[in-house]
Design a protein around this motif. Structure first.
Motif, PDB file in Angstrom:
ATOM      1  N   TYR A  46       0.909  -1.222   0.037  1.00 32.44           N
ATOM      2  CA  TYR A  46      -0.071  -0.062  -0.058  1.00 32.44           C
ATOM      3  C   TYR A  46       1.079   1.171   0.151  1.00 32.44           C
ATOM      4  N   ALA A  47       1.904   1.259   0.829  1.00 29.11           N
ATOM      5  CA  ALA A  47       2.836   2.344   0.929  1.00 29.11           C
ATOM      6  C   ALA A  47       3.583   2.638  -0.578  1.00 29.11           C
ATOM      7  N   PHE A  48       3.958   1.513  -1.302  1.00 29.85           N
ATOM      8  CA  PHE A  48       4.494   1.586  -2.403  1.00 29.85           C
ATOM      9  C   PHE A  48       3.511   2.301  -3.607  1.00 29.85           C
ATOM     10  N   VAL A  49       2.486   1.856  -3.488  1.00 28.11           N
ATOM     11  CA  VAL A  49       1.685   2.241  -4.585  1.00 28.11           C
ATOM     12  C   VAL A  49       1.150   3.799  -4.082  1.00 28.11           C
ATOM     13  N   LEU A  50       0.864   4.255  -2.775  1.00 27.70           N
ATOM     14  CA  LEU A  50       0.781   5.619  -2.384  1.00 27.70           C
ATOM     15  C   LEU A  50       1.824   6.546  -2.791  1.00 27.70           C
ATOM     16  N   SER A  51       3.167   5.933  -2.531  1.00 33.31           N
ATOM     17  CA  SER A  51       4.243   6.629  -2.900  1.00 33.31           C
ATOM     18  C   SER A  51       4.386   7.157  -4.278  1.00 33.31           C
ATOM     19  N   ASP A  52       4.099   5.741  -5.128  1.00 36.46           N
ATOM     20  CA  ASP A  52       4.067   6.190  -6.551  1.00 36.46           C
ATOM     21  C   ASP A  52       3.270   7.017  -7.005  1.00 36.46           C
ATOM     22  N   TYR A  53       2.015   6.744  -6.566  1.00 32.55           N
ATOM     23  CA  TYR A  53       0.990   7.712  -7.333  1.00 32.55           C
ATOM     24  C   TYR A  53       1.173   9.106  -6.778  1.00 32.55           C
ATOM     25  N   LEU A  54       1.523   9.422  -5.946  1.00 38.46           N
ATOM     26  CA  LEU A  54       2.095  11.030  -5.490  1.00 38.46           C
ATOM     27  C   LEU A  54       3.336  11.366  -6.193  1.00 38.46           C
ATOM     28  N   ALA A  55       4.221  10.543  -6.673  1.00 31.50           N
ATOM     29  CA  ALA A  55       5.537  10.885  -7.458  1.00 31.50           C
ATOM     30  C   ALA A  55       5.014  11.296  -8.482  1.00 31.50           C
ATOM     31  N   ARG A  56       3.949  10.524  -9.101  1.00 31.77           N
ATOM     32  CA  ARG A  56       3.516  10.831 -10.570  1.00 31.77           C
ATOM     33  C   ARG A  56       2.633  12.105 -10.675  1.00 31.77           C
ATOM     34  N   HIS A  57       2.230  12.779  -9.851  1.00 34.84           N
ATOM     35  CA  HIS A  57       1.608  14.017  -9.541  1.00 34.84           C
ATOM     36  C   HIS A  57       2.496  15.244  -8.798  1.00 34.84           C
ATOM     37  N   PRO A  58       3.535  15.481  -9.237  1.00 34.55           N
ATOM     38  CA  PRO A  58       4.433  16.433  -8.472  1.00 34.55           C
ATOM     39  C   PRO A  58       3.535  18.054  -8.490  1.00 34.55           C
ATOM     40  N   GLY A  59       4.364  18.848  -7.666  1.00 35.24           N
ATOM     41  CA  GLY A  59       3.971  20.179  -7.499  1.00 35.24           C
ATOM     42  C   GLY A  59       2.476  20.428  -7.294  1.00 35.24           C
ATOM     43  N   HIS A 109      -2.724   5.311  15.728  1.00 34.58           N
ATOM     44  CA  HIS A 109      -4.060   5.486  14.829  1.00 34.58           C
ATOM     45  C   HIS A 109      -3.284   6.386  13.522  1.00 34.58           C
ATOM     46  N   ASP A 110      -2.475   7.016  13.499  1.00 32.52           N
ATOM     47  CA  ASP A 110      -1.845   7.922  12.383  1.00 32.52           C
ATOM     48  C   ASP A 110      -0.613   7.242  12.010  1.00 32.52           C
ATOM     49  N   TYR A 111      -0.391   7.471  10.728  1.00 34.16           N
ATOM     50  CA  TYR A 111       0.776   7.124  10.318  1.00 34.16           C
ATOM     51  C   TYR A 111       1.319   8.069   9.161  1.00 34.16           C
ATOM     52  N   TYR A 112       2.691   8.276   9.068  1.00 33.48           N
ATOM     53  CA  TYR A 112       3.473   9.105   8.366  1.00 33.48           C
ATOM     54  C   TYR A 112       4.307   8.370   7.336  1.00 33.48           C
ATOM     55  N   LEU A 113       4.025   8.826   5.875  1.00 31.67           N
ATOM     56  CA  LEU A 113       4.813   8.267   4.833  1.00 31.67           C
ATOM     57  C   LEU A 113       5.620   9.217   4.277  1.00 31.67           C
ATOM     58  N   PRO A 114       7.348   9.004   4.453  1.00 28.33           N
ATOM     59  CA  PRO A 114       8.093  10.052   3.596  1.00 28.33           C
ATOM     60  C   PRO A 114       7.985   9.834   2.239  1.00 28.33           C
ATOM     61  N   LEU A 115       8.083  11.084   1.555  1.00 30.80           N
ATOM     62  CA  LEU A 115       8.204  10.795   0.108  1.00 30.80           C
ATOM     63  C   LEU A 115       9.535  11.147  -0.337  1.00 30.80           C
ATOM     64  N   PRO A 116       9.913  10.926  -1.644  1.00 29.06           N
ATOM     65  CA  PRO A 116      11.424  10.860  -2.251  1.00 29.06           C
ATOM     66  C   PRO A 116      11.762  12.465  -2.257  1.00 29.06           C
ATOM     67  N   ASP A 117      10.876  13.385  -2.159  1.00 29.38           N
ATOM     68  CA  ASP A 117      11.116  14.784  -2.336  1.00 29.38           C
ATOM     69  C   ASP A 117      11.017  15.557  -0.922  1.00 29.38           C
ATOM     70  N   GLY A 118      11.039  14.821   0.015  1.00 27.19           N
ATOM     71  CA  GLY A 118      11.042  15.506   1.286  1.00 27.19           C
ATOM     72  C   GLY A 118       9.780  15.475   1.912  1.00 27.19           C
ATOM     73  N   THR A 119       8.705  15.502   1.121  1.00 25.57           N
ATOM     74  CA  THR A 119       7.241  15.814   1.681  1.00 25.57           C
ATOM     75  C   THR A 119       6.928  14.603   2.593  1.00 25.57           C
ATOM     76  N   ILE A 120       5.915  14.738   3.570  1.00 27.03           N
ATOM     77  CA  ILE A 120       5.403  13.848   4.261  1.00 27.03           C
ATOM     78  C   ILE A 120       3.977  13.470   4.474  1.00 27.03           C
ATOM     79  N   VAL A 121       3.321  12.338   3.878  1.00 25.86           N
ATOM     80  CA  VAL A 121       2.220  12.059   3.731  1.00 25.86           C
ATOM     81  C   VAL A 121       1.597  11.775   5.181  1.00 25.86           C
TER      82      VAL A 121
END
Length: 437
Positions: A46-59, A109-121
């Motif tokens: 799930y984390a891989f899919v979420l990270s890949d989805y957001l990486a394809r929508h930058p900025g 209850h919450d989780y934090y997923l770091p993206l390659p550009d430094g943004t945290i989901v």
């Protein structure tokens, strides 16, 4: 029973509720690292899919992508920076974020997923409550708990009722009552303690009854003689005859006094070791003093008394007055039935036990009567005369003296065919004052 059942059930339900609440709100914090590792492993895809989805929508496109995700889920996504999460996490969580790992909040209850550009989901999943199903599930658990408690209480209460009925019957005077419970019962040990107590009380009451019967019987004879003698004193008789009557009355009074003394001695010994005065004594001197006190009676019966102390310990801790009293009784008993000789022997047994043996060459005592001779008021001689039968308390006193010293006394066949009394006396502890001296 119903009140006890309700109380127990409420306590169990309350305990289970507190346990569930503790597990729900504390285990995640207590085992946070382990829970985080398990979540990372479970949500890796799930984390891989979420990270890949957001990486394809930058900025600027990323905000619209998150809005699209919110339409298809209930995770409550938001974007944060490292500066935003620093106040929310400890050093270990921040290090994991910098290493690109998924991080759980302290409460799980919450989780934090770091993206390659430094943004945290940041995601806050809103899980469906299914309150009706939870109520049904906890209701089933409560019902199962109630059935288990009722089953346990039923058998427990049944055994308690048996024990209560036994206690009630025993209190009503049925001294032979005993609680009969299975060894599998929860209160089996308690029932055994009740039975032991009942046996001791029954034995004590029966003993007291026998004592009262014996005392009343023993008192009747001298009292009757006293009453008869006093009546005779009123009749006109010669002075010499009157003096004989007075001497007989004085003998009856002395007999009563001796009986009361014996009863008081036995009563004090029945109370245990409170009247024992232990001291270190010379065994040889103690035996010699006993032999000297009885020597006149032995000589009057044309008997010989042999004393042996070669195997005896030099000293022994005991109550010398009680031991001397206990030795005199079997010697007098032997003097009554011996033909020619009596022997008194002192020796040391295992563990420093003092072994005292009195033996005679008389007819002996039948095996069936050997245990009963130590009972109060039991006499082998059918005569009730004070010069032959005695009171029947002497050997009972011997047994009590041995018991308060932690020993015992028994009767067997002597080497000369007569009776042999063997008394064992373990050493008593010295009082602190005597030990210091």
């Amino acid at each position: 029973m119903l009140r006890s059942l309700i109380r127990l059930y409420l306590v169990v339900v309350l305990g289970c509720g507190l346990g569930i609440a503790f597990v729900s709100y504390s285990f995640v914090r207590l085992f946070h690292e382990r829970v985080t590792d398990n979540t990372r492993e479970a949500e890796r895809g799930y984390a891989f899919v979420l990270s890949d989805y957001l990486a394809r929508h930058p900025g600027p496109e990323r905000a619209a992508a998150l809005a699209e995700l919110r339409k298809h889920g209930s995770d409550g996504f938001s974007l944060l920076t490292m500066r935003d999460v620093i106040p929310l996490m400890d050093d270990t969580q921040l290090r994991d974020l910098r290493d690109g790992k998924l991080v759980l909040s302290a409460d799980g209850h919450d989780y934090y997923l770091p993206l390659p550009d430094g943004t945290i989901v940041h995601a806050h999943p809103n899980e469906p409550t299914n309150l009706d199903l939870q109520v049904l599930a906890y209701g089933v658990i409560a019902l199962a708990t109630l059935l288990a408690i009722v089953s346990w209480i039923h058998f427990h209460w049944r055994d308690l009722r048996k024990l209560q009925m036994a206690a009630r019957a025993f209190g009503a005077g049925n001294l032979a009552t005993r609680a009969q419970l299975s060894k599998k019962s929860n209160i089996y040990e308690l029932s055994q303690q009740f039975n032991d107590m009942a046996r001791q009380i029954e034995a004590s009451i029966l003993h007291q009854r026998d004592m009262m019967h014996g005392i009343s019987h023993e008192l009747k004879t001298p009292l009757a003689r006293l009453e008869f003698g006093l009546a005779l004193l009123q009749s006109p008789e010669p002075a010499e005859r009157q003096r004989e009557r007075q001497r007989a009355l004085r003998e009856d009074v002395r007999e009563l006094d001796d009986l009361v003394t014996e009863l008081l001695t036995l009563s004090s010994l029945e109370q245990g070791g409170r009247h024992v005065a232990p001291m270190q004594v010379s065994v040889g001197e103690l035996i010699d003093s006993v032999a000297a006190s009885i020597a006149h009676d032995i000589a009057a019966r044309t008997l010989t008394l042999t004393v042996t102390t070669t195997e005896a310990p030099a000293h022994h801790v005991c109550d010398p007055k009680l031991v001397a009293r206990a030795l005199l009784n079997p010697i007098r008993n032997s003097a009554r039935y011996a033909r020619h000789a009596i022997s008194l022997r002192a020796a040391v047994g295992a563990g420093g036990v003092l072994v005292l043996t009195v033996e005679d060459d008389g007819p002996g005592i039948p095996i069936d009567d050997r245990a009963r001779v130590f009972e109060p008021f039991h006499r082998l001689d059918s005569s009730r005369d004070r010069h032959t039968g005695g009171f029947g308390l002497g050997l009972a006193i011997v047994r009590r003296v041995a018991l308060v010293h932690g020993g015992d006394v028994h009767l067997d066949n002597g080497s000369r065919g007569g009776a042999r009394f063997v008394m064992t006396l373990p050493p008593l502890p010295l009082p602190d004052a005597a030990r210091a001296a």
